[in-house]
Design an enzyme around this catalytic site. Sequence first.
Site, PDB file in Angstrom:
ATOM      1  CE  LYS A  95       4.788  85.705 -36.844  1.00 54.66           C
ATOM      2  NZ  LYS A  95       4.681  86.833 -37.795  1.00 54.66           N
TER       3      LYS A  95
HETATM    4  O1  LIG Z   1       3.074  86.979 -31.920  1.00 50.77           O
HETATM    5  C1  LIG Z   1       3.037  87.652 -32.951  1.00 50.77           C
HETATM    6  C2  LIG Z   1       4.038  87.638 -33.888  1.00 50.77           C
HETATM    7  C3  LIG Z   1       3.950  88.448 -34.981  1.00 50.77           C
HETATM    8  N1  LIG Z   1       2.901  89.258 -35.164  1.00 50.77           N
HETATM    9  C4  LIG Z   1       2.905  90.141 -36.366  1.00 50.77           C
HETATM   10  O2  LIG Z   1       2.948  91.507 -35.908  1.00 50.77           O
HETATM   11  C5  LIG Z   1       2.073  92.300 -36.678  1.00 50.77           C
HETATM   12  C6  LIG Z   1       0.963  92.829 -35.802  1.00 50.77           C
HETATM   13  O3  LIG Z   1       0.136  93.705 -36.519  1.00 50.77           O
HETATM   14  P1  LIG Z   1      -0.887  94.734 -35.797  1.00 50.77           P
HETATM   15  O4  LIG Z   1      -1.585  95.384 -36.933  1.00 50.77           O
HETATM   16  O5  LIG Z   1      -0.054  95.695 -35.002  1.00 50.77           O
HETATM   17  O6  LIG Z   1      -1.778  93.913 -34.935  1.00 50.77           O
HETATM   18  C7  LIG Z   1       1.586  91.419 -37.827  1.00 50.77           C
HETATM   19  O7  LIG Z   1       2.495  91.580 -38.902  1.00 50.77           O
HETATM   20  C8  LIG Z   1       1.704  90.019 -37.265  1.00 50.77           C
HETATM   21  O8  LIG Z   1       1.936  89.071 -38.287  1.00 50.77           O
HETATM   22  C9  LIG Z   1       1.902  89.300 -34.243  1.00 50.77           C
HETATM   23  O9  LIG Z   1       0.898  90.033 -34.356  1.00 50.77           O
HETATM   24  N2  LIG Z   1       1.997  88.485 -33.145  1.00 50.77           N
END
Ligand SMILES: O=c1ccn([C@@H]2O[C@H](COP(=O)(O)O)[C@@H](O)[C@H]2O)c(=O)[nH]1
Length: 278
Positions: A95
Site C-alpha cells: 500500500k
Molecule cells: O482493503 C483491504 C486491503 C488489503 N487488505 C489486506 O488483505 C489481507 C486480509 O486478510 P484476511 O486474513 O483474509 O482478512 C490482509 O493482509 C490485509 O492487510 C484487506 O484486508 N483489505
Amino acid sequence: MTFMQALKQRWSDADSLVCVGLDPEPAKFPAQFADDPEAVFHFCRDIVDATAEHACAFKPQIAHFAALGAEDALARLIAHIHATHPGIPVILDAKRGDIGSTAQHYASEAFDRYRADAVTANPYLGRDSMQPFLDRADRGVVILCRTSNPGASDLQDLLVTGGGIERPLERPLYQHVAETVARDWNGHGNCALVVGATWPEQLREVRAIVGDLPFLVPGVGAQGGDVEAVVKNAKTNDGTGLMVSSSRAVLYASAGGDFAEAAADVARKLRGQINRYR
Ligand SMILES: O=c1ccn([C@@H]2O[C@H](COP(=O)(O)O)[C@@H](O)[C@H]2O)c(=O)[nH]1
C-alpha cells in the site's frame, strides 16, 4: 511475460481466482515451529507449497514480515515462489504512496529488491505518486479503491465533483478513483484495483465503471465477505477478472501438524465455491 499476462494465464491454467494471502503471525504457528529460528520462512513456504495448485496469485503482506525484522524471509519466500511455482504471480501488499522521488524507491523496493510481480499502492497523493509504479509496464499496480475495512466509508465515500462545468457530476471518491485509474492511469494496461469483498454493492458499481480491469478482493474468510455476492457482482463477462484473497482463514485453518493440508483444503474449497458462481 508481464504481470497481466501471467495473471490471465494462471486464471486459466489453475482454473482459479483464489489469491492466497501470506500474513505470518508466529503466535499462531503450529508448535513444530516453536524453536525454529527460520519459522517465518518455513511456515510460509509450507503454506505456499501446499496451496499453489489452487492459487492464481500469492499476496505477502509486507508489514507482517517487517514488524518481525523478517525482510530476508520475505525475499527468500518470493524467490522460492518464482523458482518452485513459476507462473504464479506475487503481489506485494505494501500500500505504498509518497511524493515521486520517494515513490521511485518504493517501486524499486517492490520490483527490484523483492522481485514482486505487482504491488498494492495508495492513490491519495495523486498521479505523480503513482507514476514510478505505472512506468514499470511489465509489473502490476494494484490501487486502493474501496477497501474492505469498516472505516472505508469515512473518506472513500465522500462526494466529489467531477465531469466538468458542462456536465457536473457528484459521486463518491472511490468511483472517481476507479474511473481515473481505468481512463487515465492505465496507459500500459498494468493497473488493477482493490475492492473489498465486504462491499458487494460497491463491487458491482466499480465493475460497471471500469470494464475488465482486474480486482484484488480481500475480505472473504476472516472478514466475512460473501463469496457468491462477490463473484456475481464483480466477475468480468468471461468469468474472470478477480483475485479473491484470503489470508488468515487459509494460514491458520489448523494449529496442528496438519496445518498445510488444512490450508490446502480451505484454498481448494474456496476455489470450488468461487467457480460455482463464475
Ligand atoms: O482493503 C483491504 C486491503 C488489503 N487488505 C489486506 O488483505 C489481507 C486480509 O486478510 P484476511 O486474513 O483474509 O482478512 C490482509 O493482509 C490485509 O492487510 C484487506 O484486508 N483489505
